[in-house]
Scaffold this motif. Structure first.
Motif, PDB file in Angstrom:
ATOM      1  N   ASP A 154      -4.895   8.825  -0.359  1.00 31.22           N
ATOM      2  CA  ASP A 154      -4.882   8.571  -1.790  1.00 31.22           C
ATOM      3  C   ASP A 154      -5.901   7.488  -2.162  1.00 31.22           C
ATOM      4  OD1 ASP A 154      -3.503   8.931  -4.455  1.00 31.22           O
ATOM      5  OD2 ASP A 154      -3.123   6.798  -4.128  1.00 31.22           O
ATOM      6  N   TRP A 155      -5.968   6.458  -1.345  1.00 34.46           N
ATOM      7  CA  TRP A 155      -6.936   5.378  -1.533  1.00 34.46           C
ATOM      8  C   TRP A 155      -8.356   5.941  -1.491  1.00 34.46           C
ATOM      9  CZ3 TRP A 155      -6.957   0.871   2.603  1.00 34.46           C
ATOM     10  CH2 TRP A 155      -7.935  -0.075   2.260  1.00 34.46           C
ATOM     11  N   LEU A 208      -8.448  -5.636   3.124  1.00 34.00           N
ATOM     12  CA  LEU A 208      -8.471  -4.179   3.007  1.00 34.00           C
ATOM     13  C   LEU A 208      -9.157  -3.550   4.221  1.00 34.00           C
ATOM     14  CD1 LEU A 208      -9.265  -3.678  -0.787  1.00 34.00           C
ATOM     15  CD2 LEU A 208      -7.040  -3.668   0.371  1.00 34.00           C
ATOM     16  N   LEU A 217       0.836  -1.202   0.000  1.00 33.29           N
ATOM     17  CA  LEU A 217       0.000   0.000   0.000  1.00 33.29           C
ATOM     18  C   LEU A 217       0.870   1.251   0.000  1.00 33.29           C
ATOM     19  CD1 LEU A 217      -2.825   1.332   0.288  1.00 33.29           C
ATOM     20  CD2 LEU A 217      -2.510   1.175   2.776  1.00 33.29           C
ATOM     21  N   GLY A 222       0.424   1.575  -3.829  1.00 37.10           N
ATOM     22  CA  GLY A 222      -0.993   1.929  -3.828  1.00 37.10           C
ATOM     23  C   GLY A 222      -1.892   0.730  -3.648  1.00 37.10           C
ATOM     24  N   VAL A 223      -3.147   0.989  -3.340  1.00 34.95           N
ATOM     25  CA  VAL A 223      -4.080  -0.073  -2.982  1.00 34.95           C
ATOM     26  C   VAL A 223      -4.364  -1.010  -4.153  1.00 34.95           C
ATOM     27  CG1 VAL A 223      -6.171   1.255  -3.544  1.00 34.95           C
ATOM     28  CG2 VAL A 223      -6.258  -0.536  -1.772  1.00 34.95           C
ATOM     29  N   GLU A 224      -4.247  -0.522  -5.391  1.00 35.16           N
ATOM     30  CA  GLU A 224      -4.540  -1.371  -6.545  1.00 35.16           C
ATOM     31  C   GLU A 224      -3.608  -2.571  -6.612  1.00 35.16           C
ATOM     32  OE1 GLU A 224      -4.028   1.864  -6.685  1.00 35.16           O
ATOM     33  OE2 GLU A 224      -5.926   2.760  -7.372  1.00 35.16           O
ATOM     34  N   ARG A 248     -10.165   7.211  -4.537  1.00 40.24           N
ATOM     35  CA  ARG A 248     -10.615   6.221  -5.511  1.00 40.24           C
ATOM     36  C   ARG A 248     -11.791   5.393  -5.023  1.00 40.24           C
ATOM     37  NH1 ARG A 248      -5.395   7.271  -5.785  1.00 40.24           N
ATOM     38  NH2 ARG A 248      -4.209   7.028  -7.718  1.00 40.24           N
ATOM     39  N   ASP A 249     -12.083   5.449  -3.740  1.00 41.51           N
ATOM     40  CA  ASP A 249     -13.099   4.575  -3.157  1.00 41.51           C
ATOM     41  C   ASP A 249     -13.995   5.373  -2.208  1.00 41.51           C
ATOM     42  OD1 ASP A 249     -14.529   2.677  -1.631  1.00 41.51           O
ATOM     43  OD2 ASP A 249     -12.953   1.174  -1.879  1.00 41.51           O
TER      44      ASP A 249
END
Length: 210
Positions: A112-113, A59, A24, A28-30, A116-117
């Motif tokens: 940052d995560w 997660l 992470l 990043g989470v992806e 996106r969510d």
């Protein structure tokens, strides 16, 4: 339960969480995927399911870890009784500086995560509110009106988050030379020399142990 599995599997639930945190922070989470983590840990992908039902469960555990470390540490520092508001603010600064308590990289990885969510954005908003409430209570405990305490809490918190994000590359000595001015800006009061000396000694101890 956080004991190694029997047989050839040598990792624990915490190992999976640590590996997920590492990915992470760096990618990043992806990139937090079961196969990626299994390769990093050099174990079979199937062993993941001894500890987590799904990637989503992992997660969720990552977010719980962030709340249980960063948010909990800041709230605890804000709630620590101090004789003066200047000492209280200096104590909050210590939390942000001590990576063992408040992981700045993890905080920004979660932010940052959240971009996106939407569900993570909601968790982040709740965490920010918890932190701000604790900081406002800190100011309130030292005689500031509720509105003044709320605004000072917001200025202190969002300035600190922005300060970290700016990555100014300041030396420890430069930070130490400025801290008295920051404390005055946030509180309207001057820290005593004893408080500044205590802050300095604590900050320098981090570099010695780090």
């Amino acid at each position: 339960m956080d004991t190694p599995l029997p047989g050839n599997t040598k990792v624990t639930r915490q190992d999976w969480l640590d590996a997920a945190t590492q990915i992470l922070l760096t990618d990043g989470v992806e990139r937090v995927k079961i196969l990626t983590l299994a390769n990093l840990l050099n174990v079979s992908r199937s062993s993941f399911y001894w500890y987590f039902e799904s990637r989503e469960a992992l997660l969720t555990a990552l977010l719980d870890h962030w709340i249980g470390t960063n948010t909990a540490a800041l709230v605890a520092h804000a709630a620590t009784q101090q004789p003066t508001i200047t000492a209280a603010v200096a104590n909050v600064f210590i939390c942000f500086i001590d990576e063992r308590q408040f992981n700045n990289r993890l905080d920004f990885a979660v932010r940052d995560w959240a971009r996106r969510d939407p569900s993570v954005r909601e968790v982040l908003a709740q965490s920010d509110e918890q932190r701000l409430t604790a900081l406002a209570a800190m100011f309130g405990a030292h005689g500031y009106t509720p509105e003044d305490a709320r605004i000072r809490a917001r200025v202190l918190y969002y300035m600190q988050i922005g300060y970290i994000d700016a990555d100014l590359q300041e030396t420890t000595q430069e930070r130490l030379e400025q801290v008295a001015h920051y404390i005055f800006a946030f509180t309207g009061q001057h820290a005593t020399q004893a408080e500044l000396d205590t802050f300095r000694t604590t900050v320098l101890s981090f570099s010695e142990t780090g």
